[in-house]
Design a protein around this motif. Sequence first.
Motif, PDB file in Angstrom:
ATOM      1  N   ILE A 120      54.161  -0.819   0.099  1.00 15.63           N
ATOM      2  CA  ILE A 120      55.126  -1.484   0.953  1.00 15.63           C
ATOM      3  C   ILE A 120      54.391  -2.530   1.779  1.00 15.63           C
ATOM      4  O   ILE A 120      53.275  -2.304   2.247  1.00 15.63           O
ATOM      5  N   SER A 121      54.995  -3.673   1.945  1.00 16.57           N
ATOM      6  CA  SER A 121      54.393  -4.757   2.707  1.00 16.57           C
ATOM      7  C   SER A 121      55.489  -5.580   3.364  1.00 16.57           C
ATOM      8  O   SER A 121      56.675  -5.382   3.088  1.00 16.57           O
ATOM      9  N   SER A 173      53.735   1.898 -12.441  1.00 16.38           N
ATOM     10  CA  SER A 173      53.741   3.108 -13.274  1.00 16.38           C
ATOM     11  C   SER A 173      55.077   3.828 -13.180  1.00 16.38           C
ATOM     12  O   SER A 173      55.140   5.035 -12.934  1.00 16.38           O
ATOM     13  N   LEU A 174      56.134   3.090 -13.388  1.00 13.96           N
ATOM     14  CA  LEU A 174      57.476   3.623 -13.183  1.00 13.96           C
ATOM     15  C   LEU A 174      57.800   4.736 -14.168  1.00 13.96           C
ATOM     16  O   LEU A 174      57.405   4.693 -15.337  1.00 13.96           O
ATOM     17  N   ASP A 190      55.560  11.616  -1.340  1.00 19.68           N
ATOM     18  CA  ASP A 190      54.643  12.123  -2.355  1.00 19.68           C
ATOM     19  C   ASP A 190      55.037  11.663  -3.760  1.00 19.68           C
ATOM     20  O   ASP A 190      54.178  11.494  -4.624  1.00 19.68           O
ATOM     21  N   SER A 191      56.323  11.448  -3.976  1.00 18.04           N
ATOM     22  CA  SER A 191      56.807  11.078  -5.295  1.00 18.04           C
ATOM     23  C   SER A 191      56.323   9.704  -5.751  1.00 18.04           C
ATOM     24  O   SER A 191      56.295   9.430  -6.955  1.00 18.04           O
ATOM     25  N   VAL A 192      55.954   8.833  -4.809  1.00 16.06           N
ATOM     26  CA  VAL A 192      55.523   7.489  -5.165  1.00 16.06           C
ATOM     27  C   VAL A 192      54.127   7.166  -4.658  1.00 16.06           C
ATOM     28  O   VAL A 192      53.607   6.078  -4.944  1.00 16.06           O
ATOM     29  N   LYS A 193      53.514   8.071  -3.930  1.00 18.09           N
ATOM     30  CA  LYS A 193      52.190   7.820  -3.367  1.00 18.09           C
ATOM     31  C   LYS A 193      51.182   7.536  -4.475  1.00 18.09           C
ATOM     32  O   LYS A 193      51.129   8.243  -5.474  1.00 18.09           O
ATOM     33  N   ALA A 248      59.393   4.994   1.385  1.00 19.05           N
ATOM     34  CA  ALA A 248      58.264   4.397   2.096  1.00 19.05           C
ATOM     35  C   ALA A 248      58.727   3.823   3.424  1.00 19.05           C
ATOM     36  O   ALA A 248      59.904   3.521   3.613  1.00 19.05           O
ATOM     37  N   MET A 249      57.780   3.650   4.338  1.00 17.03           N
ATOM     38  CA  MET A 249      58.058   3.070   5.642  1.00 17.03           C
ATOM     39  C   MET A 249      56.892   2.189   6.063  1.00 17.03           C
ATOM     40  O   MET A 249      55.738   2.473   5.739  1.00 17.03           O
TER      41      MET A 249
END
Length: 126
Positions: free
Chosen positions: A70-71, A85-86, A62-65, A49-50
């Motif tokens: 991220i904040s 949902s790990l 896509d794997s974590v979308k 993420a960024m």
Amino acid sequence: QVQLVESGGGLVQVGGSLRLSCADSGRTFGLYNMGWFRRTPGKEREFVAMITWSGRFVHYADSVKGRSAISRDNATNTVYLQLNSLKPEDTAVYLCAADRPPVSSNYVSEYAYDEWGRGTQVTVSS
């Protein structure tokens, strides 16, 4: 100098959640983008993420979308990564990285970033 320190990793069950933190304990100058990557043994760093330092734009792999967020908190120079949902395939060392100005448009590449933390381990059991 910028010093990035990650925390918040640990052992969780499949379907659980974690919130990772990345704190800048050094001096921060101007605006910079922050990224999260993850690394498993024998593999290259994978983009997660960024977020721009202003928080106006975020991007997820896509794997974590859809199950990640991220904040940032500019008051404490801290960037967060919420993981929900790990899955077992999320098991990795998670690293934060800083891209100081001039920032790169190629934010999914590890080579876009100038500073790195040492990482925090996330282990998802099944």
